[in-house]
Motif scaffolding. Sequence first.
Motif, PDB file in Angstrom:
ATOM      1  N   PHE A 108       0.823  -1.220   0.000  1.00  0.00           N
ATOM      2  CA  PHE A 108       0.000   0.000   0.000  1.00  0.00           C
ATOM      3  C   PHE A 108       0.859   1.273   0.000  1.00  0.00           C
ATOM      4  O   PHE A 108       0.677   2.169   0.812  1.00  0.00           O
ATOM      5  CB  PHE A 108      -0.955   0.004   1.188  1.00  0.00           C
ATOM      6  CG  PHE A 108      -1.893  -1.169   1.203  1.00  0.00           C
ATOM      7  CD1 PHE A 108      -2.750  -1.422   0.136  1.00  0.00           C
ATOM      8  CD2 PHE A 108      -1.915  -2.048   2.281  1.00  0.00           C
ATOM      9  CE1 PHE A 108      -3.614  -2.508   0.139  1.00  0.00           C
ATOM     10  CE2 PHE A 108      -2.778  -3.140   2.297  1.00  0.00           C
ATOM     11  CZ  PHE A 108      -3.618  -3.376   1.222  1.00  0.00           C
ATOM     12  N   GLN A 131       0.654   5.516  -5.477  1.00  0.00           N
ATOM     13  CA  GLN A 131       1.287   4.909  -4.311  1.00  0.00           C
ATOM     14  C   GLN A 131       1.434   5.919  -3.172  1.00  0.00           C
ATOM     15  O   GLN A 131       1.286   5.559  -2.001  1.00  0.00           O
ATOM     16  CB  GLN A 131       2.638   4.326  -4.706  1.00  0.00           C
ATOM     17  CG  GLN A 131       2.520   3.099  -5.602  1.00  0.00           C
ATOM     18  CD  GLN A 131       3.849   2.648  -6.156  1.00  0.00           C
ATOM     19  OE1 GLN A 131       4.743   3.448  -6.425  1.00  0.00           O
ATOM     20  NE2 GLN A 131       3.989   1.341  -6.354  1.00  0.00           N
ATOM     21  N   ASP A 151      -0.590   8.422  -2.583  1.00  0.00           N
ATOM     22  CA  ASP A 151      -1.933   8.586  -2.024  1.00  0.00           C
ATOM     23  C   ASP A 151      -2.288   7.411  -1.105  1.00  0.00           C
ATOM     24  O   ASP A 151      -2.799   7.597   0.006  1.00  0.00           O
ATOM     25  CB  ASP A 151      -2.942   8.697  -3.172  1.00  0.00           C
ATOM     26  CG  ASP A 151      -4.285   9.248  -2.700  1.00  0.00           C
ATOM     27  OD1 ASP A 151      -4.282  10.289  -2.013  1.00  0.00           O
ATOM     28  OD2 ASP A 151      -5.312   8.628  -3.011  1.00  0.00           O
ATOM     29  N   ASP A 152      -2.005   6.181  -1.561  1.00  0.00           N
ATOM     30  CA  ASP A 152      -2.266   4.998  -0.730  1.00  0.00           C
ATOM     31  C   ASP A 152      -1.462   5.038   0.564  1.00  0.00           C
ATOM     32  O   ASP A 152      -1.965   4.670   1.638  1.00  0.00           O
ATOM     33  CB  ASP A 152      -1.902   3.719  -1.493  1.00  0.00           C
ATOM     34  CG  ASP A 152      -2.926   3.366  -2.568  1.00  0.00           C
ATOM     35  OD1 ASP A 152      -4.019   3.973  -2.564  1.00  0.00           O
ATOM     36  OD2 ASP A 152      -2.614   2.500  -3.405  1.00  0.00           O
ATOM     37  N   LYS A 177      -3.193   7.358   3.029  1.00  0.00           N
ATOM     38  CA  LYS A 177      -4.598   7.060   3.355  1.00  0.00           C
ATOM     39  C   LYS A 177      -4.786   5.714   4.043  1.00  0.00           C
ATOM     40  O   LYS A 177      -5.680   5.552   4.884  1.00  0.00           O
ATOM     41  CB  LYS A 177      -5.445   7.099   2.077  1.00  0.00           C
ATOM     42  CG  LYS A 177      -5.695   8.504   1.547  1.00  0.00           C
ATOM     43  CD  LYS A 177      -6.596   8.452   0.320  1.00  0.00           C
ATOM     44  CE  LYS A 177      -6.938   9.857  -0.166  1.00  0.00           C
ATOM     45  NZ  LYS A 177      -7.786   9.817  -1.385  1.00  0.00           N
ATOM     46  N   ILE A 178      -3.959   4.727   3.672  1.00  0.00           N
ATOM     47  CA  ILE A 178      -4.153   3.374   4.207  1.00  0.00           C
ATOM     48  C   ILE A 178      -3.253   3.161   5.416  1.00  0.00           C
ATOM     49  O   ILE A 178      -2.025   3.267   5.299  1.00  0.00           O
ATOM     50  CB  ILE A 178      -3.864   2.315   3.128  1.00  0.00           C
ATOM     51  CG1 ILE A 178      -4.791   2.526   1.929  1.00  0.00           C
ATOM     52  CG2 ILE A 178      -4.024   0.906   3.688  1.00  0.00           C
ATOM     53  CD1 ILE A 178      -4.525   1.607   0.759  1.00  0.00           C
TER      54      ILE A 178
END
Length: 324
Positions: A216, A257, A259-260, A263-264
């Motif tokens: 992630f 990547q 952004d992930d 956020k994750i």
Amino acid sequence: MISIIKNKEEVDGLELPFSYYKDNLSLITKQGYLIEKDELYWNDDPILVEIESLYTERFNDLPSDIGFFMDQPIKESLFSICGFKCHKGKLKLELCSYQHFVSWETSIYNPIKIIEKLKEVSYPDFEYWEPVDDNYNIFFYYEKAKEHYLTIEDFVEDALSKFKKAEQAVRTGLSGFRWKTDYQNSEILYSKEVIMPLLLKMGFLNISYSHGNREFGKDFVFSATDKFGNFIHYGMQVKAGDINGKVNGQIDQLIGQIDDAFKIPFRLKTEQLQCISYLYIVISGNFTENAIEKILYKIPAKYNEYVKMLDKESVIQLLGVYGY
């Protein structure tokens, strides 16, 4: 403007008939002499000359043949600036190791080993003198045409930025690290043999490596504590080779990547889910064709302050600093 003005008085019984002034008012150095065969004026009062005091001087305003001696340590370096001159259309900065080897571990970083390493490391911009007999000082010379620069600061900062990178490469080489060409192609090899040991040397905590579909956006997650004892969590995305701003697919994949990554959340061992505060993009090549600007432009503005990027050269410098 710097000017050279004749003195009428002797200094310590010696005829040193020139003084250096700035704007004809502020005395830079009270001693000076002329090398007649070169028609070059030199100061002989190094303690009064600091290179920063000359930074704003434009080369078009300088006397055509002028030089300064000084002994000024370079920040975050083991060398000093010992001379600067503007002569026959050329600029020359002189750097030396004078009295600074006390900072080097003599069993590893002695002048003989430094010279051996210099012959292996590329120094295309610098000439150097090897120590002779009992003289353990090393002298470097950086010379460029005057028309490439506007002010003394432009020239000196250009020289020092290149010198520090080269010096760090020597330190890294002496500490035992060897860069493999395979790092340019293999993210896994680069991560395991370079990045993981570096993070450990830097003292980070809770280092976790996960390369694959469930990363992630974060090949590495790791933590550090602030001065209040609170954890700050970091993520790192590792890439092999260059990142080119012209290749939209490569940039777009990286944007997703990033952004992930923010956020994750991730889990630290058995603890609750956590989110990273910072993300490092670390590559084994170079950012080319305005890649950094393009990445920062495309990601949400709220991330800009918290996304950092390190290229091969930056990683090698860190390896040297932390004694890989």
